[in-house]
Write a protein that holds these residues in place. Structure first.
Motif, PDB file in Angstrom:
ATOM      1  N   ILE A   5      61.025   5.241   9.720  1.00 43.17           N
ATOM      2  CA  ILE A   5      59.809   4.217   9.856  1.00 43.17           C
ATOM      3  C   ILE A   5      60.300   2.828   9.811  1.00 43.17           C
ATOM      4  CG2 ILE A   5      57.645   3.845   8.990  1.00 43.17           C
ATOM      5  CD1 ILE A   5      57.932   6.134   7.318  1.00 43.17           C
ATOM      6  N   ARG A 145      60.625   7.856   4.437  1.00 43.48           N
ATOM      7  CA  ARG A 145      59.245   7.946   3.833  1.00 43.48           C
ATOM      8  C   ARG A 145      59.194   7.805   2.307  1.00 43.48           C
ATOM      9  NH1 ARG A 145      54.124   7.943   5.121  1.00 43.48           N
ATOM     10  NH2 ARG A 145      54.254   8.951   7.049  1.00 43.48           N
ATOM     11  N   TYR A 163      55.232   3.600  12.667  1.00 44.80           N
ATOM     12  CA  TYR A 163      55.372   5.107  12.439  1.00 44.80           C
ATOM     13  C   TYR A 163      56.102   5.620  13.502  1.00 44.80           C
ATOM     14  CZ  TYR A 163      52.793   4.460   7.915  1.00 44.80           C
ATOM     15  OH  TYR A 163      52.267   4.283   7.008  1.00 44.80           O
TER      16      TYR A 163
END
Length: 169
Positions: A5, A145, A163
């Motif tokens: 991410i 995450r 994302y």
């Protein structure tokens, strides 16, 4: 790392943008190191001790400084300035491979802005909070995450999140 991410400083004009400065900058030879290397990339990868002169950061002339984020936009450079609470939380989460350094950060009138540290993410590109590409600092970092959730759960959320990050290489 699993899911990658992207995170980076907010860069709306109302956000605080921090530009790296040093004595001699803007002179004929002052914008590069003796070997021709850009000092901002060296600092982003190795920290300020890797350049032979002191550095500081100042609010960009294009920034209004109305919102001070947890990651600051560095005017398109790869240098990372993060809130002290961001850095503290990263280390509380047990993230390895990253380090901080003390910074001098000023507004345009050279008044100190407190609460920020320089941040060098894991250069391997593989850690839980790492450079987007191995040994090649960019304006973004990548995180797992777990790290993102660990930041968000305590209200550390003043940064952009991507994302849909695609690997650079």
């Amino acid at each position: 790392m699993g899911e990658r991410i992207g995170i980076r400083g907010k860069w709306a004009q109302r956000d605080l943008w921090a530009a790296m400065e040093w004595e001699g900058q803007g002179t004929t030879d002052g914008d590069v190191l003796p070997d021709g290397t850009d000092p901002s990339g060296v600092v982003a990868t190795y920290g300020p001790e890797a350049v032979p002169f002191p550095i500081w950061y100042r609010q960009s002339q294009y920034s209004r400084n109305q919102r001070q984020g947890d990651i600051l936009w560095a005017c398109g450079l790869a240098n990372k300035l993060v809130s002290r609470r961001f850095a503290d939380r990263v280390f509380e989460l047990g993230v390895t491979g990253c380090r901080t350094y003390e910074v001098e950060l000023y507004d345009r009138r050279m008044r100190p802005i407190e609460g920020y540290v320089g941040f060098v993410e894991d250069p391997s590109g593989e850690g839980e909070l790492a450079m987007e590409a191995r040994d090649w600092p960019t304006t973004s970092m990548v995180c797992s995450r777990r790290v993102l959730d660990g930041l968000l759960e305590v209200g550390i959320d003043q940064f952009e999140i991507d994302y849909s990050l695609e690997p650079l290489f």
